[in-house]
Design an enzyme around this catalytic site. Structure first.
Site, PDB file in Angstrom:
ATOM      1  CE1 TYR A   1     -46.367 -43.460  33.123  1.00  0.00           C
ATOM      2  CE2 TYR A   1     -46.782 -43.808  30.785  1.00  0.00           C
ATOM      3  CZ  TYR A   1     -45.972 -43.957  31.899  1.00  0.00           C
ATOM      4  OH  TYR A   1     -44.776 -44.617  31.780  1.00  0.00           O
TER       5      TYR A   1
ATOM      6  CG  ASP B   1     -43.210 -49.502  32.355  1.00  0.00           C
ATOM      7  OD1 ASP B   1     -42.430 -48.783  32.989  1.00  0.00           O
ATOM      8  OD2 ASP B   1     -44.167 -49.057  31.699  1.00  0.00           O
TER       9      ASP B   1
ATOM     10  CG  HIS C   1     -37.736 -50.228  33.427  1.00  0.00           C
ATOM     11  ND1 HIS C   1     -38.650 -50.576  34.382  1.00  0.00           N
ATOM     12  CD2 HIS C   1     -38.449 -49.699  32.392  1.00  0.00           C
ATOM     13  CE1 HIS C   1     -39.867 -50.266  33.955  1.00  0.00           C
ATOM     14  NE2 HIS C   1     -39.776 -49.737  32.746  1.00  0.00           N
TER      15      HIS C   1
END
Length: 378
Positions: A305, A175, A356
């Site tokens: 982000y 990630d 994930h």
């Protein structure tokens, strides 16, 4: 650099229980699955467990079995676990989490990595493990100004390893951790660091025009999964990359809101056969939620982000030896042919199961792959 101990105040825990008891609930979803989000019935059940049966003090003590520290970089406190091995010639390993993860993801792998002879390995498999909390995440400080994107974090992580006295080290991540680890590899490849090899469980790449023109069956499957994710699974990232402050108000104020925002992603991104508790316990799910709730980091974590989706553009090939663990239920399952233009792939493992949150879901597979890959560069 100072020792650090997780010690959440009783006032924070009392406030959490009161907020959970006073939750104003929405109506139930109109479907029989998770396609509209985390179901009301499960959310209420998990919140009731959080308020009544979940024992944070026991979970806190378990996390405090590791050696925690705090140090400051460019005016910002960075929290990290630094667990040294007792074995001679242990190899330094930097492991970085992503969103919506935390250092909690690694609680099942730190001891097998640092003490392999007690966990089915050999002394020569030993690592000194460093697990930092990303800026704005967990117990790390919250940046008060812009500029804390992937590139800066990679530079800070390099400085952290140098402060710890590691002349050579390996790095691992998934990630955002994969983004930071890849940047560390780029920097080191051009003489900007001491990292000698990287390992990823979610390499961030896109298919080339050549592969798009003639995709294999595996690549067709990966393209279909990518298209589905873009259509149905990216609402969270659109919000966090454009309006992290706005989304933060609700999540910092409502524990159920924070729980739902995170656990829904664990359901969607794990190899869990339809339910997150098929892989992780309730306590483990809530441990990770607590890393966001008690630290009030919903907005500050989302800002990564905003920082990096717009400005992160370094696509220089990573020339360091690169290992990849490809898990079947990863969000972005990049086939090897997509990765090779971007990385010097010297090790590739197609995993039989897992998603994930690799170290959290499949710790044995994760540890075995790190041992195998880094044995080639020690």
């Amino acid at each position: 650099m100072k020792p650090f101990r997780i010690d959440v105040s009783d006032d924070v825990l009392d406030d959490l229980r009161l907020r959970l008891q006073r939750t104003r609930w929405p109506e139930a979803e109109c479907v029989d699955d998770w396609s509209q989000g985390i179901p009301l019935r499960y959310t209420r059940d998990l919140a009731a467990y959080w308020a009544g049966d979940y024992d944070w003090r026991a979970r806190e003590a378990a996390l405090n079995r590791f050696d925690h520290f705090m140090d400051q970089f460019d005016g910002l406190d960075i929290h990290f676990i630094h667990q040294r091995s007792s074995h001679e010639d242990a190899f330094p390993l930097l492991i970085t989490h992503g969103w919506p993860g935390s250092i909690v993801e690694f609680h099942k792998v730190i001891e097998p990595l640092t003490n392999p002879t007690a966990h089915g390995g050999r002394a020569e498999d030993a690592f000194h493990v460093v697990c930092p909390s990303l800026p704005g995440y967990g117990f790390s400080g919250k940046p008060g100004r812009t500029g804390w994107g992937v590139e800066k974090i990679a530079l800070v992580w390099e400085e952290l390893m140098q402060r710890l006295g590691y002349d050579l080290y390996g790095a691992q991540g998934g990630d955002w951790g994969a983004a930071v680890t890849s940047q560390i590899g780029r920097n080191a490849g051009s003489g900007g660091g001491n990292c000698v090899a990287i390992h990823l469980n979610m390499p961030l790449v896109t298919p080339t025009a050549e592969t798009m023109a003639n995709p294999t069956a595996e690549e067709q499957e990966a393209l279909a999964a990518l298209a589905d994710h873009r259509k149905n699974g990216t609402g969270y990232s659109k919000e966090q990359s454009t309006r992290p402050q706005t989304v933060g108000y609700g999540l910092v104020d409502s524990p159920v809101g924070q729980l739902a925002w995170i656990v829904e992603k664990f359901h969607a991104w794990m190899d869990c056969d339809g339910h997150p508790e098929n892989v992780l316990t309730r306590d483990e799910l809530l441990d990770n939620v607590m890393m966001y709730w008690v630290t009030e980091t919903a907005a500050s974590s989302a800002r990564l982000y905003w920082e990096s989706f717009k400005k992160w553009g370094d696509t220089t090939r990573v020339e360091l030896p690169t290992g990849v663990a490809s898990f079947p239920k990863e969000i972005l399952r990049a086939p090897r042919r997509w990765c090779e233009p971007n990385f010097n792939i010297t090790h590739w493992t197609t995993m039989p199961r897992g998603g994930h949150f690799a170290a959290f879901e499949q710790p044995e597979l994760f540890v075995a792959d790190l041992r195998k890959f880094f044995a080639t560069v020690r």
